[in-house]
Scaffold this active site. Structure first.
Site, PDB file in Angstrom:
ATOM      1  CG  ASN A 137     -24.180  23.125 -72.451  1.00 27.37           C
ATOM      2  OD1 ASN A 137     -23.311  22.448 -72.985  1.00 27.37           O
ATOM      3  ND2 ASN A 137     -25.436  23.041 -72.813  1.00 27.37           N
TER       4      ASN A 137
ATOM      5  CG  HIS B 160     -21.098  20.572 -65.275  1.00 24.28           C
ATOM      6  ND1 HIS B 160     -21.381  20.490 -66.618  1.00 24.28           N
ATOM      7  CD2 HIS B 160     -20.109  21.480 -65.157  1.00 24.28           C
ATOM      8  CE1 HIS B 160     -20.602  21.309 -67.284  1.00 24.28           C
ATOM      9  NE2 HIS B 160     -19.806  21.924 -66.431  1.00 24.28           N
TER      10      HIS B 160
ATOM     11  N   GLY C   8     -13.696  19.964 -61.451  1.00 24.14           N
ATOM     12  CA  GLY C   8     -13.397  18.724 -62.163  1.00 24.14           C
ATOM     13  C   GLY C   8     -11.898  18.587 -62.420  1.00 24.14           C
ATOM     14  CD  GLN C   9      -9.224  14.457 -59.834  1.00 21.28           C
ATOM     15  OE1 GLN C   9      -9.346  13.417 -60.502  1.00 21.28           O
ATOM     16  NE2 GLN C   9      -9.021  14.444 -58.539  1.00 21.28           N
TER      17      GLN C   9
ATOM     18  CD  GLN D 227     -11.068  25.738 -64.236  1.00 23.20           C
ATOM     19  OE1 GLN D 227     -11.221  26.559 -65.123  1.00 23.20           O
ATOM     20  NE2 GLN D 227     -12.021  24.905 -63.868  1.00 23.20           N
TER      21      GLN D 227
ATOM     22  CB  VAL E 252     -17.770  12.124 -65.766  1.00 20.53           C
ATOM     23  CG1 VAL E 252     -18.837  11.159 -66.288  1.00 20.53           C
ATOM     24  CG2 VAL E 252     -17.934  12.324 -64.256  1.00 20.53           C
TER      25      VAL E 252
ATOM     26  NE  ARG F 266     -14.778  25.782 -75.291  1.00 25.41           N
ATOM     27  CZ  ARG F 266     -14.302  26.333 -74.169  1.00 25.41           C
ATOM     28  NH1 ARG F 266     -13.676  25.589 -73.289  1.00 25.41           N
ATOM     29  NH2 ARG F 266     -14.434  27.630 -73.940  1.00 25.41           N
TER      30      ARG F 266
END
Ligand code: PAF
Length: 284
Positions: free
Chosen positions: A32, A37, A149-150, A155, A178, A189
């Site tokens: 998605n 991404h 991604g930051q 994570q 972003v 989400r």
């Protein structure tokens, strides 16, 4: 861009690249795909000769009452986007390829403490699922570097810790979050939000900026966190946490350690949607 489902096919393509002396970058995703991404793909493309993206909605990182079943799956659209961004190979396996004994019987990677606090406390087992699947992907692809991604700050830290502690030969890189024009961090989400909620959602990044300003002005951490929780509550969120932590290990900063790198982190529910965001900064 080629898409492979089987680990053996993935390995065969990568073996060919390695024989030509090419370096390999990996961008793990759950699909998605959005502009956030694609920025990770571009980050990898400028740092490695070949880029592999993976799309796998990983069941072990979802809790029993979370959105695993309804998580948006948009493979055809994602393939087109990845090809446009110059991704070389997409790995989109079935669950049985990554969890041959079933998810319940899988060997787990657990990252103590870093994986147990904040989102690890609110979503028990979440970071075991993330660390386990990322470790599997690293083993299969054996990339020189991997980009995350930051936006998913905890994570990223969990994965860095896993790589350091297991001595994996992959460079983990974080790419900047972003954001939409109003500051909302892009996330798959976000599409669960209705039009009114989407407007309110921008309050999270505004709250993070206010947390940073107040800390830099010298306000007490506890007071800043309380004010942030209250602001989110007034805006219509059910805040889970709004905290200022040390940027490297997410522990509570010592009151006098003003030179530390810090990060403000928020997790909050809006309707049924749980949103997270963060803002790293220097206290001085
Ligand atoms: O950030 C994500 O999309 C996922 O947590 C990841 C890293 C792909 C692991 O499933």
């Amino acid at each position: 861009m080629q898409t492979v489902q089987e680990p053996a096919s993935l390995r065969a393509v990568i073996r060919g690249w390695r024989a030509e002396g090419k370096t390999v970058g990996l961008v793990p995703t759950m699909g998605n795909l959005h502009a956030g991404h694609y920025s990770l793909i571009r980050h990898a493309r400028t740092r490695a000769d070949r880029v592999v993206a993976s799309i796998f909605v990983n069941p072990t990182q979802f809790g029993p009452n979370e959105d695993f079943a309804s998580y948006p799956r948009t493979l055809v659209q994602d393939q087109a986007g990845l090809a446009e961004e110059g991704c070389d190979l997409l790995f989109a396996p079935e669950a049985s390829a990554l969890y041959p004994l079933g998810a319940e019987r899988a060997v787990k990677v657990h990252v103590p403490r870093l994986g147990e606090i904040l989102d690890g406390a609110s979503r028990p087992g979440h970071f075991d699922g993330v660390a386990t699947i990322v470790c599997k992907l690293f083993n299969l692809v054996q990339p020189d570097l991997a980009v995350f991604g930051q936006k998913d700050y905890q994570q990223l830290r969990v994965i860095e810790r896993m790589v350091a502690d297991l001595g994996l030969a992959v460079k983990v890189m974080g790419a900047p979050t972003v954001r939409a024009a109003d500051g909302l961090a892009l996330s798959s989400r976000n599409q669960y939000l209705d039009a009114d909620q989407r407007v309110v959602a921008a309050e999270i990044s505004a709250t993070l900026q206010q947390m940073r300003s107040l800390i830099v002005e010298g306000h007490r951490r506890e007071a800043v966190e309380q004010a942030a929780m209250a602001r989110l509550g007034r805006a219509g969120f059910e805040p889970d946490y709004a905290v200022v932590r040390r940027a490297d290990d997410l522990e509570i900063p010592a009151p006098d350690a003003v030179l530390e790198g810090l990060v403000a982190l928020v997790a909050a529910r809006l309707g049924g949607t749980r949103l997270i965001d963060n803002l790293p900064f220097q206290a001085s």
